[in-house]
Design an enzyme around this catalytic site. Structure first.
Site, PDB file in Angstrom:
ATOM      1  N   CYS A  77       0.839  -1.213   0.000  1.00  0.00           N
ATOM      2  CA  CYS A  77       0.000   0.000   0.000  1.00  0.00           C
ATOM      3  C   CYS A  77       0.867   1.253   0.000  1.00  0.00           C
ATOM      4  O   CYS A  77       0.522   2.251  -0.638  1.00  0.00           O
ATOM      5  CB  CYS A  77      -0.924   0.024   1.216  1.00  0.00           C
ATOM      6  SG  CYS A  77      -2.437  -0.941   1.052  1.00  0.00           S
ATOM      7  N   CYS A  94      -7.104  -7.885  -2.324  1.00  0.00           N
ATOM      8  CA  CYS A  94      -7.330  -7.560  -0.910  1.00  0.00           C
ATOM      9  C   CYS A  94      -8.795  -7.242  -0.608  1.00  0.00           C
ATOM     10  O   CYS A  94      -9.093  -6.627   0.421  1.00  0.00           O
ATOM     11  CB  CYS A  94      -6.458  -6.372  -0.505  1.00  0.00           C
ATOM     12  SG  CYS A  94      -4.705  -6.659  -0.780  1.00  0.00           S
ATOM     13  N   CYS A 119      -5.481   1.562   4.349  1.00  0.00           N
ATOM     14  CA  CYS A 119      -4.321   1.439   3.468  1.00  0.00           C
ATOM     15  C   CYS A 119      -3.214   2.425   3.796  1.00  0.00           C
ATOM     16  O   CYS A 119      -2.143   2.380   3.194  1.00  0.00           O
ATOM     17  CB  CYS A 119      -4.752   1.620   2.021  1.00  0.00           C
ATOM     18  SG  CYS A 119      -5.756   3.076   1.768  1.00  0.00           S
TER      19      CYS A 119
END
Ligand code: SF4
Length: 236
Positions: free
Chosen positions: A124, A209, A232
């Site tokens: 991320c 995800c 994130c």
């Protein structure tokens, strides 16, 4: 709309955010965005994950042609890219697509495949946090679609707050909205939504995800399911 572009210091912006957060707490989403448009003009943008185009739609009413920033991580569902393209085609907004420095193939070569499974925070950081930081550089304020009812971590989201990490004003015009409010707005204004919302997904992120939610789960339960990770890093 012509807005005089004042030079503001970080302290000015922070004070502005804190005052607006108090004064606009009970204002409508559109009025919050009108304030942002009048205050920041072209130095204001909306970020969108293309889960739906509600905030982009509201912002285009307050500031026609507003910049809508989309992070193309390289891991999106095709439906998300399609939603981005549709928003660009039909709405009075300027879609800006940000991409990470490395393609997925380049990241795989450097860090090994499926970094998202082994170290999602790093993935991320590389594919979302850094590109957004670079992409927001020219703006004084940005808007998000965060809502207090989405999860415990978002329960205290101010409608206007200070983004300490980036030194910018962060506007969350629909922070007080419920999922029902979103659905009502979508129906009343014919707003584009990601087709995955009709297919069991309540929150749409990167494909590796994101899973469908189960009955009774909160709307973000399908993100990084089975891990302690809930955000994130864009909103931390
Ligand atoms: Fe990587 Fe998953 Fe984060 Fe997307 S959501 S950047 S695939 S870890």
């Amino acid at each position: 709309m012509t807005v005089v572009q004042e030079e503001r210091t970080t302290e000015d912006l922070k004070a502005l955010a804190e005052r607006a957060g108090r004064e606009l707490e009970d204002a409508s989403a559109l009025d919050i965005l009108r304030w942002a448009a009048e205050t920041f003009g072209s130095r204001f943008c909306v970020t969108s994950s293309m889960e739906d185009a509600v905030v982009a739609h509201l912002a285009s009413r307050a500031l026609p042609g507003v910049d809508v920033v989309f992070l193309d991580t390289g891991y999106h569902f095709p439906e998300t890219i399609g939603t981005r393209d549709a928003v660009e085609a039909v709405m009075d907004v300027n879609v800006i697509t940000l991409t990470p420095r490395r393609t997925v193939a380049e990241q795989d070569a450097e860090y090994g495949p499926k970094l998202h499974d082994r170290d999602p925070d790093l993935c991320c950081a590389l594919r979302k946090v850094r590109p957004l930081e670079e992409g927001l550089e020219g703006y004084q304020a940005w808007a998000t679609g965060l809502r207090r009812d989405e999860s415990a971590t978002r329960a205290n989201t101010p409608v206007v707050g200070w983004d300490e990490k980036r030194g910018k004003v962060k506007v969350s015009p629909i922070a007080r909205w419920s999922q029902e409010d979103v659905q009502t707005y979508v129906a009343e204004h014919g707003v584009l939504t990601n087709p995955l919302l009709m297919d069991g997904y309540a929150s749409v992120g990167c494909a590796p995800c994101t899973r469908r939610v189960l009955e009774g789960e909160d709307s973000r339960a399908g993100r990084w399911a089975g891990r302690s990770k809930t955000e994130c890093g864009l909103h931390g």
